[in-house]
Design an enzyme around this catalytic site. Structure first.
Site, PDB file in Angstrom:
ATOM      1  N   CYS A 292      -0.226 -10.015 -29.191  1.00  0.00           N
ATOM      2  CA  CYS A 292       0.655 -10.099 -27.993  1.00  0.00           C
ATOM      3  C   CYS A 292      -0.137 -10.401 -26.628  1.00  0.00           C
ATOM      4  O   CYS A 292      -0.932  -9.750 -26.305  1.00  0.00           O
ATOM      5  CB  CYS A 292       1.203  -8.825 -27.775  1.00  0.00           C
ATOM      6  SG  CYS A 292       2.314  -8.813 -26.252  1.00  0.00           S
TER       7      CYS A 292
ATOM      8  N   CYS B 158       5.798 -11.624 -27.145  1.00  0.00           N
ATOM      9  CA  CYS B 158       5.442 -12.252 -28.244  1.00  0.00           C
ATOM     10  C   CYS B 158       6.355 -11.990 -29.630  1.00  0.00           C
ATOM     11  O   CYS B 158       6.031 -12.578 -30.605  1.00  0.00           O
ATOM     12  CB  CYS B 158       4.028 -11.474 -28.732  1.00  0.00           C
ATOM     13  SG  CYS B 158       4.472  -9.792 -29.120  1.00  0.00           S
TER      14      CYS B 158
ATOM     15  N   ASP C 244       1.034   4.275  -2.725  1.00  0.00           N
ATOM     16  CA  ASP C 244       0.843   5.398  -2.222  1.00  0.00           C
ATOM     17  C   ASP C 244       1.996   6.534  -2.761  1.00  0.00           C
ATOM     18  O   ASP C 244       1.927   7.359  -3.418  1.00  0.00           O
ATOM     19  CB  ASP C 244       0.618   5.835  -0.878  1.00  0.00           C
ATOM     20  CG  ASP C 244      -0.663   5.293  -0.295  1.00  0.00           C
ATOM     21  OD1 ASP C 244      -1.402   4.766  -1.071  1.00  0.00           O
ATOM     22  OD2 ASP C 244      -0.600   4.974   1.202  1.00  0.00           O
TER      23      ASP C 244
ATOM     24  N   ASP D 116       0.969  -1.126  -0.051  1.00  0.00           N
ATOM     25  CA  ASP D 116       0.253  -0.023   0.011  1.00  0.00           C
ATOM     26  C   ASP D 116       0.895   1.212  -0.052  1.00  0.00           C
ATOM     27  O   ASP D 116       0.353   2.216  -0.649  1.00  0.00           O
ATOM     28  CB  ASP D 116      -0.873   0.208   1.422  1.00  0.00           C
ATOM     29  CG  ASP D 116      -2.220  -0.968   1.156  1.00  0.00           C
ATOM     30  OD1 ASP D 116      -2.173  -1.546   0.022  1.00  0.00           O
ATOM     31  OD2 ASP D 116      -2.768  -1.119   2.099  1.00  0.00           O
TER      32      ASP D 116
ATOM     33  N   ASP E  94       1.290  10.291  10.003  1.00  0.00           N
ATOM     34  CA  ASP E  94       1.506   9.029   9.096  1.00  0.00           C
ATOM     35  C   ASP E  94       0.553   8.135   9.877  1.00  0.00           C
ATOM     36  O   ASP E  94       0.919   6.928  10.368  1.00  0.00           O
ATOM     37  CB  ASP E  94       2.869   8.676   8.785  1.00  0.00           C
ATOM     38  CG  ASP E  94       2.886   7.860   7.606  1.00  0.00           C
ATOM     39  OD1 ASP E  94       1.893   7.550   6.983  1.00  0.00           O
ATOM     40  OD2 ASP E  94       4.013   7.275   7.605  1.00  0.00           O
TER      41      ASP E  94
ATOM     42  N   GLU F 241      -6.799  11.583  11.869  1.00  0.00           N
ATOM     43  CA  GLU F 241      -5.945  10.514  11.864  1.00  0.00           C
ATOM     44  C   GLU F 241      -5.908   9.521  12.891  1.00  0.00           C
ATOM     45  O   GLU F 241      -5.742   9.958  14.181  1.00  0.00           O
ATOM     46  CB  GLU F 241      -4.760  11.083  11.337  1.00  0.00           C
ATOM     47  CG  GLU F 241      -3.721  10.244  10.525  1.00  0.00           C
ATOM     48  CD  GLU F 241      -4.187  10.199   9.090  1.00  0.00           C
ATOM     49  OE1 GLU F 241      -4.888  10.952   8.783  1.00  0.00           O
ATOM     50  OE2 GLU F 241      -3.350   9.784   8.423  1.00  0.00           O
TER      51      GLU F 241
ATOM     52  N   GLU G 100       0.572  22.451  10.341  1.00  0.00           N
ATOM     53  CA  GLU G 100       0.695  21.443  11.663  1.00  0.00           C
ATOM     54  C   GLU G 100       1.090  20.065  10.883  1.00  0.00           C
ATOM     55  O   GLU G 100       1.105  19.888   9.531  1.00  0.00           O
ATOM     56  CB  GLU G 100      -0.817  21.020  11.746  1.00  0.00           C
ATOM     57  CG  GLU G 100      -1.689  20.292  10.756  1.00  0.00           C
ATOM     58  CD  GLU G 100      -3.227  20.536  10.956  1.00  0.00           C
ATOM     59  OE1 GLU G 100      -3.717  21.541  10.709  1.00  0.00           O
ATOM     60  OE2 GLU G 100      -3.832  19.729  10.795  1.00  0.00           O
TER      61      GLU G 100
ATOM     62  N   LYS H 246       1.630  16.338   9.493  1.00  0.00           N
ATOM     63  CA  LYS H 246       1.191  15.585   8.626  1.00  0.00           C
ATOM     64  C   LYS H 246       1.212  14.156   9.358  1.00  0.00           C
ATOM     65  O   LYS H 246       2.389  13.585   9.652  1.00  0.00           O
ATOM     66  CB  LYS H 246       1.329  15.486   7.241  1.00  0.00           C
ATOM     67  CG  LYS H 246       0.624  14.591   6.411  1.00  0.00           C
ATOM     68  CD  LYS H 246       0.770  14.761   5.067  1.00  0.00           C
ATOM     69  CE  LYS H 246       0.061  13.903   4.019  1.00  0.00           C
ATOM     70  NZ  LYS H 246      -0.006  12.481   4.365  1.00  0.00           N
TER      71      LYS H 246
ATOM     72  N   LEU I  96      -4.446  15.127  -0.188  1.00  0.00           N
ATOM     73  CA  LEU I  96      -3.844  16.441  -0.221  1.00  0.00           C
ATOM     74  C   LEU I  96      -2.804  16.401  -1.400  1.00  0.00           C
ATOM     75  O   LEU I  96      -2.492  15.554  -1.776  1.00  0.00           O
ATOM     76  CB  LEU I  96      -3.032  16.712   1.230  1.00  0.00           C
ATOM     77  CG  LEU I  96      -4.001  17.016   2.333  1.00  0.00           C
ATOM     78  CD1 LEU I  96      -2.997  16.917   3.458  1.00  0.00           C
ATOM     79  CD2 LEU I  96      -4.861  18.486   2.186  1.00  0.00           C
TER      80      LEU I  96
ATOM     81  N   TYR J 259      -8.481  16.663  12.950  1.00  0.00           N
ATOM     82  CA  TYR J 259      -7.747  18.092  12.307  1.00  0.00           C
ATOM     83  C   TYR J 259      -9.035  18.562  11.129  1.00  0.00           C
ATOM     84  O   TYR J 259      -8.536  19.488  10.433  1.00  0.00           O
ATOM     85  CB  TYR J 259      -6.566  17.685  11.600  1.00  0.00           C
ATOM     86  CG  TYR J 259      -6.638  16.581  10.684  1.00  0.00           C
ATOM     87  CD1 TYR J 259      -7.361  16.436   9.536  1.00  0.00           C
ATOM     88  CD2 TYR J 259      -5.672  15.308  11.150  1.00  0.00           C
ATOM     89  CE1 TYR J 259      -7.102  15.429   8.862  1.00  0.00           C
ATOM     90  CE2 TYR J 259      -5.721  14.263  10.233  1.00  0.00           C
ATOM     91  CZ  TYR J 259      -6.327  14.135   9.105  1.00  0.00           C
ATOM     92  OH  TYR J 259      -6.179  13.297   8.319  1.00  0.00           O
TER      93      TYR J 259
ATOM     94  N   CYS K 297       9.450  -7.742 -28.334  1.00  0.00           N
ATOM     95  CA  CYS K 297       8.660  -7.778 -27.071  1.00  0.00           C
ATOM     96  C   CYS K 297       9.005  -9.344 -26.796  1.00  0.00           C
ATOM     97  O   CYS K 297       9.134 -10.315 -27.232  1.00  0.00           O
ATOM     98  CB  CYS K 297       7.173  -7.858 -27.396  1.00  0.00           C
ATOM     99  SG  CYS K 297       6.109  -8.322 -26.134  1.00  0.00           S
TER     100      CYS K 297
ATOM    101  N   CYS L  54       5.588  -2.744 -28.127  1.00  0.00           N
ATOM    102  CA  CYS L  54       5.757  -3.933 -28.678  1.00  0.00           C
ATOM    103  C   CYS L  54       4.470  -3.603 -29.763  1.00  0.00           C
ATOM    104  O   CYS L  54       3.210  -2.689 -29.633  1.00  0.00           O
ATOM    105  CB  CYS L  54       5.133  -4.880 -27.839  1.00  0.00           C
ATOM    106  SG  CYS L  54       4.088  -6.498 -28.441  1.00  0.00           S
TER     107      CYS L  54
ATOM    108  N   LYS M  10       6.030  17.738   2.286  1.00  0.00           N
ATOM    109  CA  LYS M  10       6.452  16.408   2.552  1.00  0.00           C
ATOM    110  C   LYS M  10       7.935  16.322   3.044  1.00  0.00           C
ATOM    111  O   LYS M  10       8.833  17.266   2.480  1.00  0.00           O
ATOM    112  CB  LYS M  10       6.453  15.294   1.611  1.00  0.00           C
ATOM    113  CG  LYS M  10       5.137  15.190   0.902  1.00  0.00           C
ATOM    114  CD  LYS M  10       3.844  14.750   1.894  1.00  0.00           C
ATOM    115  CE  LYS M  10       4.222  13.409   2.426  1.00  0.00           C
ATOM    116  NZ  LYS M  10       3.554  12.321   1.598  1.00  0.00           N
TER     117      LYS M  10
HETATM  118  S1  IVH Z   1      -6.321  17.700   6.262  1.00  0.00           S
HETATM  119  C1  IVH Z   1      -9.448  18.212   2.694  1.00  0.00           C
HETATM  120  N1  IVH Z   1      -4.449  17.492   7.970  1.00  0.00           N
HETATM  121  O1  IVH Z   1      -3.160  12.965   4.727  1.00  0.00           O
HETATM  122  C2  IVH Z   1      -8.175  17.731   3.484  1.00  0.00           C
HETATM  123  N2  IVH Z   1      -5.131  15.501   6.584  1.00  0.00           N
HETATM  124  O2  IVH Z   1      -2.700  12.904   1.987  1.00  0.00           O
HETATM  125  C3  IVH Z   1      -8.256  16.831   4.579  1.00  0.00           C
HETATM  126  N3  IVH Z   1      -3.409  13.649   6.938  1.00  0.00           N
HETATM  127  O3  IVH Z   1      -6.238  11.890   3.846  1.00  0.00           O
HETATM  128  C4  IVH Z   1      -7.116  16.202   5.151  1.00  0.00           C
HETATM  129  N4  IVH Z   1      -2.528  14.523   8.828  1.00  0.00           N
HETATM  130  O4  IVH Z   1      -5.143  11.074   6.191  1.00  0.00           O
HETATM  131  C5  IVH Z   1      -5.034  16.916   6.640  1.00  0.00           C
HETATM  132  N5  IVH Z   1      -3.047  17.295   9.904  1.00  0.00           N
HETATM  133  C6  IVH Z   1      -3.548  16.713   8.716  1.00  0.00           C
HETATM  134  C7  IVH Z   1      -3.235  15.398   8.079  1.00  0.00           C
HETATM  135  C8  IVH Z   1      -3.881  14.921   7.199  1.00  0.00           C
HETATM  136  C9  IVH Z   1      -2.421  13.453   8.116  1.00  0.00           C
HETATM  137  C10 IVH Z   1      -3.681  12.601   6.109  1.00  0.00           C
HETATM  138  C11 IVH Z   1      -5.144  12.399   5.814  1.00  0.00           C
HETATM  139  C12 IVH Z   1      -5.065  12.675   4.285  1.00  0.00           C
HETATM  140  C13 IVH Z   1      -3.988  12.460   3.707  1.00  0.00           C
HETATM  141  C14 IVH Z   1      -3.879  13.294   2.655  1.00  0.00           C
END
Ligand code: IVH
Length: 708
Positions: free
Chosen positions: A453, A432, A47, A43, A130, A184, A126, A128, A93, A236, A429, A447, A324
């Protein structure tokens, strides 16, 4: 870090090629995921591919593909939980990877809103988190439902599990009647270590990282197991609300805290991009000591009325972005290079790596993009990695941008084994044996085998049954591979799926007697196929797997033509790439020339057309639903904006009009229904008057559409 191939260094051709590659890889990943056989990528890797894709699109917006993976959110809900349709879609996001991207974010918002560089504009910043997002629904203060994001529209009902999380109140005081709190779910480092120790003691597989542990724990069918796993929750954001929480993001977060939710203490109000970047660095410096995983910093426009004006792109808000943290790197040996053949015949080199852990995730393969990339060239004849090529046996540096991107950043030629030869990219290829050719200007070798193929045919079929296409339960990627080579019941082209049952009946219903099958599973398959004979127009078009025809574009075309017969007649008539039908196809917003050509060519190609016609004969194709714009005064109308708009920018006006079901055109013609003319309107206004077209000023327009 400097050796990483930053998106800013990609040439346009390399970016285009990589986007094509990413689209294929992600489609493949979706298909495999759907088939429920072991997915090839985790996953997190999935992502990460999506993130890289978005990163490139952000730099080269005009290269964004019609079938861009960015227009699809997340993964489908797993079986076992009931499904919940989110009242308000759960968004993801957009990403920023460096300071420049953050400046661009600020600039683009100002541009959209028509604010100059000096106008005050505050943001919250703020961490993010994980983890995985969760939406909690409270009615009259009582927690009534908790749902995972799923694909953004439909998630899994995990209410019982969410109730075991101590950060989530079961009842709240003084709340709006309807309140959806989003945030989250995550696991702290300490709890993660303890859980893994317990797992190992019990002889169970340890989790790779806290996020997987949190996801695995929340998505337990038995809530008692979830209860034993210490999950936490930061609030959040919000979904549906019967009353607004506040006028600002910060005010809303304060309200959530009053409701007894945990909110992140590092949330800060910033008045300038410099302050945002300073807070980013401050958070980055504390990252290792926070006690939970974060993968960046999220900036959000603080003023909620501005958030409302900015609105959303297809899956991300314009008013927020995730900045990020940089990628992690590791060295390992390249054990081999495989060539995969995709649905459109693209030959993609894949690095087989000696497994190496990159930031908690084991990586054993990575994309090598295309032959130029392996050779150390970009598509324009320039060099990448200072021209160093990649050979089997080399030590290569693997990186994951943001989270987990299996890609090669660099190669250490001082450690190259003696006798290592340059990699010879196949000219035929591998599946094929047809010639594999590179067209002028294309980074990808393809190809030429087309339908002969097997790799292309199988990939096309897998695409056909994938989630966003026919989505036939029990007929996923694994089954497609099985049936493709079946001596009694082959599925070679899509129509074969719909004749499978009658063919099996002629074959003495032998399917039910096969190993691993039975009357029940055969019966289920017939039912599942039967169910999909009725198919929405847009889905069918997407399922055909025509080059450049992504899901969004397929739906746009379906909505434009309404029914299949009309569409088919029109694309056939457009065969010469000229005339009214051709012009009409090009007029569909979101359909470019490249896509239109691919579409018309597919229908003009005898074998392909015959296969489509045979398929359609077996189906009941549903007319395309027009977007729900009931009550919209401008639904279906063609609107032209001219002159200066003073209350909103052009981009905003266009987005609003389209959301209300109007078509926005650039010039006035007999087809125009309404002209919105601001000060300074010139020839367009004159022409509208001549043609007797209704004309409004900006206030009149706002009055017409309301403020909603
Ligand atoms: S705001 C409409 N704030 O990141 C926007 N998301 O990559 C709603 N996430 O789906 C998201 N920390 O699961 C927001 N401080 C934060 C976050 C946050 C983690 C995650 C969330 C979102 C994903 C997007």
């Amino acid at each position: 870090m400097s050796k990483l191939i930053p998106v800013s260094d990609l040439t346009e051709d390399a970016a285009r090629a990589e986007l094509a590659q990413l689209a294929e890889q992600l489609t493949r990943a979706n298909t495999l995921y759907h088939g429920k056989d072991a997915p090839e990528i985790s996953d997190a890797e999935y992502d990460a591919l999506k993130r890289r894709n978005a990163e490139i699109e952000a730099r080269f917006p005009y290269l964004k593909r019609e079938d861009s993976p960015s227009d699809q959110v997340g993964a489908r809900p797993a079986d076992g939980f009931s499904k919940v349709a989110h009242a308000v879609r759960m968004m993801s996001l957009g990403n920023a990877f460096d300071d420049e991207d953050v400046q661009d974010f600020d600039r683009s918002i100002r541009k959209y809103l028509g604010l100059d560089g000096a106008a005050p504009l505050t943001f919250t910043a703020e961490p993010k988190i994980d983890g995985l997002s969760l939406s909690l629904r409270y009615e009259k203060g009582q927690l009534v439902q908790a749902a995972t994001r799923g694909d953004g529209e439909v998630g899994e009902n995990v209410t019982a599990n969410a109730r075991t999380i101590s950060d989530i109140p079961h009842a709240i005081d003084n709340a709006p009647d309807v309140l959806e709190v989003r945030g989250e779910v995550y696991m702290s480092h300490e709890d993660f270590e303890k859980l893994n120790a317990r797992q190992e003691e019990a002889g169970d597989k340890p989790f790779a990282n806290p996020r997987n542990a949190a996801a695995g724990s929340l998505r337990q069918l038995d809530a008692a197991i979830t209860r034993a796993r210490p999950l936490r929750f930061f609030a959040y954001a919000w979904g549906e609300l019967s009353d607004p929480l506040a006028e600002t993001q910060m005010g809303a977060i304060d309200r959530l805290r009053d409701f007894k939710f945990s909110t992140n203490p590092l949330t800060k109000l910033c008045a300038t991009t410099d302050e945002m970047l300073e807070h980013y660095r401050n958070i980055e410096a504390q990252r290792a000591s926070l006690g939970y995983d974060i993968d960046g910093v999220v900036y959000k426009v603080n003023d909620l009325s501005l958030q409302a004006r900015l609105g959303f792109r297809s899956t991300t808000p314009r008013w927020a972005i995730a900045h990020k943290f940089p990628a992690e790197l590791a060295w390992t040996r390249l054990e081999g290079i495989d060539i995969q053949v995709g649905r459109t015949g693209a030959l993609s080199p894949v690095a087989r790596l000696h497994p190496v852990t990159v930031g908690g995730v084991v990586v054993s393969n990575a994309t090598l993009h295309n032959e130029d990339y392996v050779a150390g060239r970009d598509a324009k004849g320039g060099t990448i990695r200072d021209g160093k090529d990649i050979r089997i046996g080399d030590w290569v540096q693997v990186y994951r941008a943001g989270d987990v991107i299996p890609k090669i950043a660099d190669v250490d030629i001082s450690k190259r084994p003696d006798g290592a030869e340059p990699f010879e990219f196949p000219k035929t290829c591998p599946e094929c044996n047809s010639d594999a050719v590179r067209e002028e200007g294309d980074a990808i070798r393809r190809c030429t085998g087309g339908v002969i193929c097997p790799a292309q045919a199988v990939e096309k079929l897998k695409h056909f049954v994938s989630r966003k296409a026919f989505d036939i339960e029990g007929l996923g990627a694994k089954q497609i591979e099985m049936f493709y080579d079946d001596p009694d019941l082959p599925i070679r082209t899509p129509v074969d799926i719909f004749t499978l049952r009658t063919r099996d009946a002629k074959n003495l219903n032998k399917l039910a007697n096969r190993k691993g099958w039975g009357a029940q599973s055969a019966g289920n398959l017939w039912d599942a196929i039967e169910e999909k004979r009725r198919i929405p127009f847009g889905r069918l078009l997407f399922a055909l797997g025509i080059r450049h025809m992504g899901e969004a574009a397929s739906n746009l075309i379906a909505t434009h033509y309404g029914n299949w017969a009309e569409f088919e007649q029109a694309v056939t008539a457009a065969a010469g790439f000229e005339g009214p039908e051709w012009e009409d196809l090009l007029s569909v917003d979101g359909v470019g020339e490249v896509m239109a050509r691919a579409l018309v060519s597919a229908f003009a190609q005898n074998a392909e057309r015959a296969s489509i016609d045979k398929l359609v004969d077996e189906l009941d194709v549903q007319e395309a639903k027009r977007p729900d714009t009931s009550g919209s005064p401008v639904a279906g109308k063609t609107v032209v904006f001219t002159g200066t708009l003073e209350k909103m920018t052009r981009a905003e006006a266009k987005a609003r009009a389209e959301a209300l079901g109007a078509k926005v055109a650039g010039s006035v013609s007999k087809k125009t229904d309404l002209l919105v003319a601001g000060p300074g309107a010139g020839s367009k206004a004159k022409k509208a008057t001549e043609l007797g077209i209704e004309t409004l000023d900006e206030d009149g327009w706002i009055q017409l559409i309301g403020t909603a």
